[in-house]
Motif scaffolding. Structure first.
Motif, mmCIF file in Angstrom:
data_model
loop_
_atom_site.group_PDB
_atom_site.id
_atom_site.type_symbol
_atom_site.label_atom_id
_atom_site.label_comp_id
_atom_site.label_asym_id
_atom_site.label_seq_id
_atom_site.Cartn_x
_atom_site.Cartn_y
_atom_site.Cartn_z
ATOM 1 N N TYR A 12 0.872 -1.169 0.000
ATOM 2 C CA TYR A 12 0.000 0.000 0.000
ATOM 3 C C TYR A 12 0.908 1.217 0.000
ATOM 4 O O TYR A 12 1.816 1.329 0.831
ATOM 5 C CB TYR A 12 -0.904 0.012 1.229
ATOM 6 N N MET A 14 1.649 5.137 0.417
ATOM 7 C CA MET A 14 1.178 6.331 1.096
ATOM 8 C C MET A 14 2.103 7.514 0.775
ATOM 9 O O MET A 14 3.316 7.405 0.942
ATOM 10 C CB MET A 14 1.164 6.115 2.621
ATOM 11 N N MET A 19 -1.697 13.186 1.624
ATOM 12 C CA MET A 19 -2.902 12.553 2.174
ATOM 13 C C MET A 19 -3.333 13.155 3.507
ATOM 14 O O MET A 19 -4.505 13.062 3.889
ATOM 15 C CB MET A 19 -2.727 11.032 2.258
ATOM 16 N N TRP A 41 -5.087 4.898 9.011
ATOM 17 C CA TRP A 41 -5.157 4.128 7.772
ATOM 18 C C TRP A 41 -4.731 2.676 7.955
ATOM 19 O O TRP A 41 -5.089 1.809 7.152
ATOM 20 C CB TRP A 41 -4.266 4.775 6.706
ATOM 21 N N ILE A 45 -5.700 -0.655 5.756
ATOM 22 C CA ILE A 45 -4.687 -1.282 4.912
ATOM 23 C C ILE A 45 -4.628 -2.785 5.178
ATOM 24 O O ILE A 45 -4.580 -3.596 4.245
ATOM 25 C CB ILE A 45 -3.320 -0.608 5.153
ATOM 26 N N TYR A 318 -2.099 2.408 -4.649
ATOM 27 C CA TYR A 318 -1.856 3.795 -4.233
ATOM 28 C C TYR A 318 -3.069 4.329 -3.492
ATOM 29 O O TYR A 318 -4.204 4.166 -3.937
ATOM 30 C CB TYR A 318 -1.562 4.634 -5.473
ATOM 31 N N TYR A 319 -2.831 4.998 -2.380
ATOM 32 C CA TYR A 319 -3.906 5.359 -1.460
ATOM 33 C C TYR A 319 -5.104 5.997 -2.170
ATOM 34 O O TYR A 319 -4.965 6.917 -2.959
ATOM 35 C CB TYR A 319 -3.385 6.266 -0.341
ATOM 36 N N LEU A 343 -10.215 9.667 5.711
ATOM 37 C CA LEU A 343 -10.436 8.230 5.498
ATOM 38 C C LEU A 343 -11.825 7.796 5.933
ATOM 39 O O LEU A 343 -12.515 7.077 5.200
ATOM 40 C CB LEU A 343 -9.372 7.426 6.239
#
Length: 456
Positions: A12, A14, A19, A41, A45, A318-319, A343
């Motif tokens: 993942y 970040m 973000m 997050w 994840i 990708y986030y 989020l």
């Protein structure tokens, strides 16, 4: 077989400055503890099946993160070193490895060594730390000397990797991040600009510190095997930009031959130039347009992610792209690719997202089937609009079939006549073998995953 964690990882990605909504310029003196936002997050994840995080840049910098001011401080816009240590601890408790951005090709102009050259000129002990320092020239900032800048971006000053003190300083930085934060790997920014002997030293040094430490290089063009080839002790992996291009254009052009050709060229058991290597696969990142903005047909997100997770490679998400965030570069401005995300609000708004649910399913399938990380690839069906292949490893099998057509498509997939029975890997519905093949229907812009029937 002694497997390493990174061989079976799902990453993942970040980009923390974006973000968290941190200021794009680091001009304030106080530290703002935004790592609490990043820690939120981590359960998400883990829940979608990712087992590693690539996060960065993190070094204290002036603007976007790649103009380093201090290699041993976490950027004050995100928090302090203790905040990051807690972040790594929480990630490890959730079974998530942490890989950070290593920006070792250049520094920003506010880095202490460059500041010393500005002040002391020829008298600076750091005058050999950078490439092309010429006290008879000048630069766009009117320092009264010239220097080599990264891609003519004069806010980024190229370090001189042949200077022993520079190498030892940077290797000491890596030691510091391993010892202080217990990180699990480094993604080397602009690895194609680094000296090979420096990367060799880095590999030896990090392996002594942590046996399973992972080194991955950002390499856009050229021969990836130069960095990870047999007999070399350089990097474990590099970014697979060649496959990245095929994954979106192969759908936009309704041309699965492009993707299949790339895989044959790279990973075919009989002549693939990267066979046996583990390249880092992605459909978007902080430098390229979001995949949802690149695809002509947004529904193609489904087969694109199927291929990301099932073709040879180490997949990375990708986030925000797991629920289809859009974003395109605006000239030189990367901001649209790196948005702030709340989020909790985003997950609530996308709780019925088809693509988020599919990414979650793919994460589970990838964990259940080690053949997706370690297995042999074999092409089974190929037309412009339908494509099927198998991955096999030590008694484990998964067949993936994808369809980029606007309507559902019948596909017949040849399978070995060994008396085995097959099932849909998601629904567990049995798929009968007829005359040595499986007959399936793949929905428009969809995919089907097949494995051996449980207990067979």
């Amino acid at each position: 077989m002694n497997k390493k964690w990174y061989e079976e990882a799902v990453f993942y990605h970040m980009y923390p400055i974006g973000m968290t909504g941190a200021p794009r310029e680091n001009r304030e003196q106080e530290t703002v503890h935004r790592f609490k936002l990043l820690m939120e997050w981590l359960p998400h994840i883990a829940e979608i099946g990712c087992t590693a995080v690539y996060i960065g840049p993190l070094f204290e910098s002036s603007t976007h993160g790649y103009d380093t001011k201090d290699y041993k401080l976490v950027d004050r816009r995100l928090g302090d070193n203790e905040d990051f240590r807690c972040f790594v601890e929480k990630a490890h408790r959730l079974g998530i490895r942490i890989v950070v951005d290593g920006v070792f090709n250049h520094t920003g102009r506010e880095f202490f060594a460059f500041r010393d050259i500005q002040e002391k000129r020829e008298g600076s002990p750091y005058k050999n730390w950078y490439k092309g320092i010429n006290f008879g020239g000048n630069n766009p900032y009117n320092d009264g000397f010239s220097y080599e800048a990264w891609r003519n971006c004069f806010e980024l000053v190229n370090l001189n990797p042949w200077e022993p003190e520079v190498r030892e300083y940077l290797l000491g930085v890596i030691d510091f991040w391993i010892e202080t934060f217990d990180i699990d790997g480094i993604r080397l920014d602009c690895a194609d600009c680094l000296e090979f002997t420096f990367m060799e030293e880095m590999r030896r040094r990090t392996q002594e510190k942590k046996e399973d430490f992972w080194l991955m290089g950002e390499v856009i063009h050229g021969d990836y095997s130069r960095y990870i080839g047999d007999g070399q002790h350089l990097l474990h992996s590099v970014t697979n930009y060649e496959l990245h291009k095929g994954l979106y254009s192969g759908h936009n052009d309704h041309n699965y031959f492009e993707i299949a050709h790339t895989i044959r060229r790279e990973f075919d058991e009989n002549g693939g130039i990267y066979r046996g290597m583990k390249l880092y696969s992605f459909v978007d990142n902080h430098d390229v347009d979001r995949i949802a903005s690149k695809l002509t047909v947004k529904a193609h997100l489904h087969p694109v992610y199927t291929l990301l997770y099932t073709l040879p490679g180490i997949p990375s998400v990708y986030y925000g792209s797991e629920w289809g965030i859009t974003g395109k570069k605006e000239g030189p401005d990367d901001g649209p690719l790196r948005p702030a995300v709340d989020l909790g609000k985003a997950l609530e708004e996308n709780r019925d997202s088809r693509i988020l649910e599919w990414v979650r399913t793919l994460g589970r399938i990838h964990k259940e089937h080690p053949c997706l990380a370690l297995g042999q690839y074999r092409e089974l069906v190929l037309t412009n609009r339908q494509y099927a292949f198998s991955r096999t490893w030590e008694g484990d099998l998964l067949i993936a079939a994808v369809n980029n057509d606007e309507k559902e498509a019948p596909v017949r997939i040849p399978v070995p006549d060994g008396g085995r029975r097959y099932q849909n890997a998601v629904t567990k519905e049995e798929i009968p073998v007829e005359n040595g093949s499986l007959g399936i229907t793949v929905e428009a812009a969809g995919s089907v995953l097949i494995t051996w029937l449980a207990g067979e």
